[in-house]
Design an enzyme around this catalytic site. Structure first.
Site, PDB file in Angstrom:
ATOM      1  N   ASP A   1      -2.799 -17.971   0.310  1.00  0.00           N
ATOM      2  CA  ASP A   1      -3.825 -18.552  -0.571  1.00  0.00           C
ATOM      3  C   ASP A   1      -4.487 -19.750   0.102  1.00  0.00           C
ATOM      4  O   ASP A   1      -5.715 -19.902   0.069  1.00  0.00           O
ATOM      5  CB  ASP A   1      -3.236 -18.919  -1.949  1.00  0.00           C
ATOM      6  CG  ASP A   1      -2.007 -19.820  -1.866  1.00  0.00           C
ATOM      7  OD1 ASP A   1      -1.402 -19.919  -0.776  1.00  0.00           O
ATOM      8  OD2 ASP A   1      -1.647 -20.427  -2.891  1.00  0.00           O
TER       9      ASP A   1
ATOM     10  N   ASP B   1      -6.362  -7.137   3.765  1.00  0.00           N
ATOM     11  CA  ASP B   1      -7.511  -6.493   3.122  1.00  0.00           C
ATOM     12  C   ASP B   1      -8.422  -7.556   2.521  1.00  0.00           C
ATOM     13  O   ASP B   1      -9.642  -7.548   2.725  1.00  0.00           O
ATOM     14  CB  ASP B   1      -6.996  -5.534   2.032  1.00  0.00           C
ATOM     15  CG  ASP B   1      -8.129  -4.823   1.319  1.00  0.00           C
ATOM     16  OD1 ASP B   1      -9.054  -4.361   2.007  1.00  0.00           O
ATOM     17  OD2 ASP B   1      -8.081  -4.738   0.079  1.00  0.00           O
TER      18      ASP B   1
ATOM     19  N   TYR C   1       0.824  -1.213   0.000  1.00  0.00           N
ATOM     20  CA  TYR C   1       0.000   0.000   0.000  1.00  0.00           C
ATOM     21  C   TYR C   1       0.860   1.267   0.000  1.00  0.00           C
ATOM     22  O   TYR C   1       0.416   2.315  -0.470  1.00  0.00           O
ATOM     23  CB  TYR C   1      -0.905   0.047   1.232  1.00  0.00           C
ATOM     24  CG  TYR C   1      -2.237  -0.643   1.057  1.00  0.00           C
ATOM     25  CD1 TYR C   1      -2.305  -1.981   0.701  1.00  0.00           C
ATOM     26  CD2 TYR C   1      -3.428   0.042   1.271  1.00  0.00           C
ATOM     27  CE1 TYR C   1      -3.521  -2.610   0.555  1.00  0.00           C
ATOM     28  CE2 TYR C   1      -4.652  -0.579   1.131  1.00  0.00           C
ATOM     29  CZ  TYR C   1      -4.698  -1.908   0.769  1.00  0.00           C
ATOM     30  OH  TYR C   1      -5.906  -2.535   0.631  1.00  0.00           O
TER      31      TYR C   1
ATOM     32  N   LYS D   1       3.243 -15.282   1.884  1.00  0.00           N
ATOM     33  CA  LYS D   1       3.556 -16.119   0.722  1.00  0.00           C
ATOM     34  C   LYS D   1       5.063 -16.336   0.708  1.00  0.00           C
ATOM     35  O   LYS D   1       5.771 -15.886  -0.196  1.00  0.00           O
ATOM     36  CB  LYS D   1       3.080 -15.442  -0.564  1.00  0.00           C
ATOM     37  CG  LYS D   1       1.568 -15.470  -0.764  1.00  0.00           C
ATOM     38  CD  LYS D   1       1.043 -16.798  -1.308  1.00  0.00           C
ATOM     39  CE  LYS D   1       1.416 -16.982  -2.767  1.00  0.00           C
ATOM     40  NZ  LYS D   1       0.999 -18.330  -3.258  1.00  0.00           N
TER      41      LYS D   1
ATOM     42  N   ASP E   1     -12.200  -9.311   4.136  1.00  0.00           N
ATOM     43  CA  ASP E   1     -13.495  -9.290   3.438  1.00  0.00           C
ATOM     44  C   ASP E   1     -14.081 -10.692   3.394  1.00  0.00           C
ATOM     45  O   ASP E   1     -15.281 -10.897   3.579  1.00  0.00           O
ATOM     46  CB  ASP E   1     -13.335  -8.781   2.002  1.00  0.00           C
ATOM     47  CG  ASP E   1     -13.652  -7.290   1.886  1.00  0.00           C
ATOM     48  OD1 ASP E   1     -13.485  -6.579   2.898  1.00  0.00           O
ATOM     49  OD2 ASP E   1     -14.054  -6.843   0.794  1.00  0.00           O
TER      50      ASP E   1
HETATM   51  C1  IPM Z   1     -10.487  -1.491   3.807  1.00  0.00           C
HETATM   52  C2  IPM Z   1     -10.729  -0.825   2.488  1.00  0.00           C
HETATM   53  C3  IPM Z   1      -9.592   0.150   2.220  1.00  0.00           C
HETATM   54  C4  IPM Z   1      -8.325  -0.653   2.058  1.00  0.00           C
HETATM   55  C5  IPM Z   1      -9.824   1.077   1.012  1.00  0.00           C
HETATM   56  C6  IPM Z   1     -11.122   1.842   1.127  1.00  0.00           C
HETATM   57  C7  IPM Z   1      -8.669   2.015   0.827  1.00  0.00           C
HETATM   58  O1  IPM Z   1     -10.899  -1.775   1.491  1.00  0.00           O
HETATM   59  O2  IPM Z   1     -10.346  -0.785   4.829  1.00  0.00           O
HETATM   60  O3  IPM Z   1     -10.445  -2.717   3.842  1.00  0.00           O
HETATM   61  O4  IPM Z   1      -8.007  -1.150   0.967  1.00  0.00           O
HETATM   62  O5  IPM Z   1      -7.607  -0.780   3.055  1.00  0.00           O
HETATM   63 MG    MG Z   2     -10.971  -3.779   2.198  1.00  0.00          MG
END
Ligand code: IPM
Ligand code: MG
Length: 367
Positions: free
Chosen positions: A224, A248, A142, A192, A252
């Site tokens: 993975d 990230d 990032y 990884k 999710d």
């Molecule tokens: C998260 C989001 C952020 C990230 C974006 C909005 C920059 O997806 O907080 O998970 O990628 O960290």
């Molecule tokens: Mg995210």
């Protein structure tokens, strides 16, 4: 002693709507629990861009550095898709994380009993699920340099750099081991190492830090495989420690196991301030949800649970955090559902503010 402070950055999309409900809860704590929080508000993301031409004004950044905690709603939306990369709403969020040095991002994924049917996985795989992802938040691909898009041999080349120092890996690892010590004492580190040198270093450093936490059972997994295991048998995990990008994606994935993204809070913690508490920002894991913005459909629970994390980690009010979490559990057990929590059996969803009403009523009942 002065009141604890909170800077609210409601941001874009459903951010302001869900934040309105959290403000009612903050007022409730002042009225009913004598817990007074000095709240100030400012702009972030697209809202800040509209007002100032930047997704985070320098004055806002300075205020964020001074408060005990920041509570952020959401940033982004289709209106801002064509903006230059440097002023996109997300840059405001990333600047806050970086300049506040919030290296430990805690993303719990807990499946409420009342919602186990809503997961895309079989109920028995997710009922009782309680895992915590600790995501390194201030480094890795990032932020790594060099980065950018340039021309080489008449061709465009896009570059990002995955870079980790051992100090960065180590401080996040310590946060993850500390969390594991307070939970089931199991930590799985994901990288990884089979293809990335930064992954080899990651594995080495985590293994070294383990020497200070012998009670914790440490395992390593390729990221993975970790993704696969998260959907195959998520309950095998307690705490997961991973880097910024894998975190990230994996968070999710873990979030969806619980049935709805509208349920999950997060805390981003940095180094201790003069008062001994970590610098901190709290935010729901969900985004700005432009498709439902302004319709009263948004679920305020993730943002409310983020405030509960602030009570616990920034204001030393663990009991009050538990009170709020229990109130939400009760509301869900009573069948109160926003639109995102409507199962196959249907039913009538409540609005954002009705969910707020229900949480306040459950808080009242807890007294
Ligand atoms: C998260 C989001 C952020 C990230 C974006 C909005 C920059 O997806 O907080 O998970 O990628 O960290
Ligand atoms: Mg995210």
């Amino acid at each position: 002693m002065s009141n604890p402070s909170l800077l609210i950055l409601a941001g874009d999309g459903i951010g302001p709507e869900v934040m309105d409900q959290v403000k009612r809860i903050i007022t409730w704590y002042g009225d009913k629990r004598d817990l007074h929080i000095d709240v100030s508000e400012d702009l972030v993301g697209g809202a800040a861009y509209d007002a100032h031409g930047t997704p985070l004004h320098d004055d806002t950044m300075a205020r964020a550095q001074e408060v005990d905690a920041v509570l952020l709603g959401a940033v982004g939306g289709p209106k801002y898709d064509d903006l230059d990369f440097s002023v996109k709403p997300e840059r405001g969020l990333l600047r806050l994380r970086k300049e506040m040095d919030l290296f430990a991002n805690l993303r719990p994924a807990q499946c409420f009993d009342a919602l186990a049917d809503f997961s895309s996985l079989k109920k028995e795989l997710v009922a009782g699920l309680d895992i915590l992802i600790v995501r390194e938040l201030t480094s890795g691909v990032y932020f790594g340099e060099p980065r950018g898009i340039h021309i080489e041999d008449n061709m465009r080349v896009g570059v990002n750099t995955q870079r980790y120092t051992e100090a960065e890996i180590e401080r996040g690892a310590r946060a993850a081991f500390e969390m594991a010590m307070k939970r089931d004492k199991k930590l799985c580190s994901m990288e990884k190492a089979n293809v990335m040198e930064s992954g080899i270093l990651w594995r080495d450093v985590v293994t070294e830090v383990h020497a200070d936490y012998p009670e914790v059972e440490l395992s390593h997994m390729y990221a993975d495989n970790g993704a696969m295991q998260l959907v195959r048998a998520p309950k095998q995990f307690d705490v997961i420690y991973t880097d910024n990008l894998f975190g990230d994606i994996l968070s999710d994935c873990a979030a969806m196991l619980t049935g709805s993204l509208g349920m999950l809070p997060s805390a981003s913690l940095g180094v201790p301030m003069a008062n001994g508490r970590p610098k901190a920002m709290y935010e729901p894991v969900h985004g700005s949800a432009p498709d439902i913005t302004g319709q009263g459909k948004a679920n305020p629970i993730a943002c409310t649970l983020s405030f509960a994390m602030a009570l616990r980690y920034s204001y030393d009010q663990g009991d009050e955090a538990t009170r709020l979490e229990d109130a939400i559990e009760k509301v869900l057990a009573d069948g109160v559902r926003t639109a995102d929590l409507m199962g196959p059996d249907g039913g009538t969803p409540v609005s954002t503010s009705e969910m707020g009403d229900a949480i306040l009523a459950a808080l009242d009942a807890s007294l």
